[in-house]
Motif scaffolding. Sequence first.
Motif, PDB file in Angstrom:
ATOM      1  N   TYR A   1     -47.250  29.885  43.602  1.00 43.45           N
ATOM      2  CA  TYR A   1     -46.305  30.236  44.655  1.00 43.45           C
ATOM      3  C   TYR A   1     -45.135  29.262  44.684  1.00 43.45           C
ATOM      4  O   TYR A   1     -44.572  29.003  45.747  1.00 43.45           O
ATOM      5  CB  TYR A   1     -47.010  30.226  46.018  1.00 43.45           C
ATOM      6  N   ARG A   2     -44.752  28.736  43.532  1.00 40.24           N
ATOM      7  CA  ARG A   2     -43.706  27.716  43.499  1.00 40.24           C
ATOM      8  C   ARG A   2     -42.414  28.190  44.131  1.00 40.24           C
ATOM      9  O   ARG A   2     -41.819  27.482  44.943  1.00 40.24           O
ATOM     10  CB  ARG A   2     -43.432  27.271  42.068  1.00 40.24           C
ATOM     11  N   ASP A   3     -41.951  29.393  43.770  1.00 38.93           N
ATOM     12  CA  ASP A   3     -40.666  29.871  44.269  1.00 38.93           C
ATOM     13  C   ASP A   3     -40.678  30.054  45.786  1.00 38.93           C
ATOM     14  O   ASP A   3     -39.751  29.629  46.486  1.00 38.93           O
ATOM     15  CB  ASP A   3     -40.289  31.191  43.584  1.00 38.93           C
ATOM     16  N   LYS A   4     -41.728  30.659  46.312  1.00 39.87           N
ATOM     17  CA  LYS A   4     -41.829  30.887  47.749  1.00 39.87           C
ATOM     18  C   LYS A   4     -41.943  29.570  48.511  1.00 39.87           C
ATOM     19  O   LYS A   4     -41.313  29.383  49.555  1.00 39.87           O
ATOM     20  CB  LYS A   4     -43.030  31.772  48.063  1.00 39.87           C
ATOM     21  N   ILE A   5     -42.747  28.651  47.985  1.00 45.95           N
ATOM     22  CA  ILE A   5     -42.929  27.357  48.646  1.00 45.95           C
ATOM     23  C   ILE A   5     -41.625  26.573  48.646  1.00 45.95           C
ATOM     24  O   ILE A   5     -41.247  25.982  49.659  1.00 45.95           O
ATOM     25  CB  ILE A   5     -44.060  26.555  47.974  1.00 45.95           C
ATOM     26  N   MET A   6     -40.937  26.574  47.521  1.00 47.09           N
ATOM     27  CA  MET A   6     -39.669  25.851  47.448  1.00 47.09           C
ATOM     28  C   MET A   6     -38.657  26.426  48.433  1.00 47.09           C
ATOM     29  O   MET A   6     -37.937  25.682  49.102  1.00 47.09           O
ATOM     30  CB  MET A   6     -39.129  25.881  46.024  1.00 47.09           C
ATOM     31  N   GLU A   7     -38.621  27.731  48.566  1.00 50.56           N
ATOM     32  CA  GLU A   7     -37.702  28.368  49.509  1.00 50.56           C
ATOM     33  C   GLU A   7     -38.058  28.001  50.952  1.00 50.56           C
ATOM     34  O   GLU A   7     -37.178  27.656  51.753  1.00 50.56           O
ATOM     35  CB  GLU A   7     -37.760  29.882  49.330  1.00 50.56           C
TER      36      GLU A   7
END
Length: 109
Positions: free
Chosen positions: A89-95
């Motif tokens: 979930y890297r993209d969602k967490i970073m956002e």
Amino acid sequence: MDLQDQLKNLFPDHEFQEEQTPQKSEKNIWMQEEPLLCKYEKRKGKAQTIIAGYTGADEDFKKLAKELKTTLSVGGSFKNDEIIIQGDYRDKIMELLKNKGFRVKRVGG
């Protein structure tokens, strides 16, 4: 006739005072200058997203971990000053972290 009217009929001398419920004041999580590290690893054949590099209090980091897990509806844990989220979930967490005001750095592929 609602409950308050019935109570007024039963106890005419009683003065009703509405209770004030204290509002929850969410403590601000300490923001740091250095970016949080968001990396992807496979442990025991399972994908895991790891967030590390927080220099504030452990309690703040645990609150952040709980918020991320509930927002994404995934499992995870807090160990060794790292948040471990099950899945990629890297993209969602970073956002989510950027919206909170954190600087985030993607590490690895």
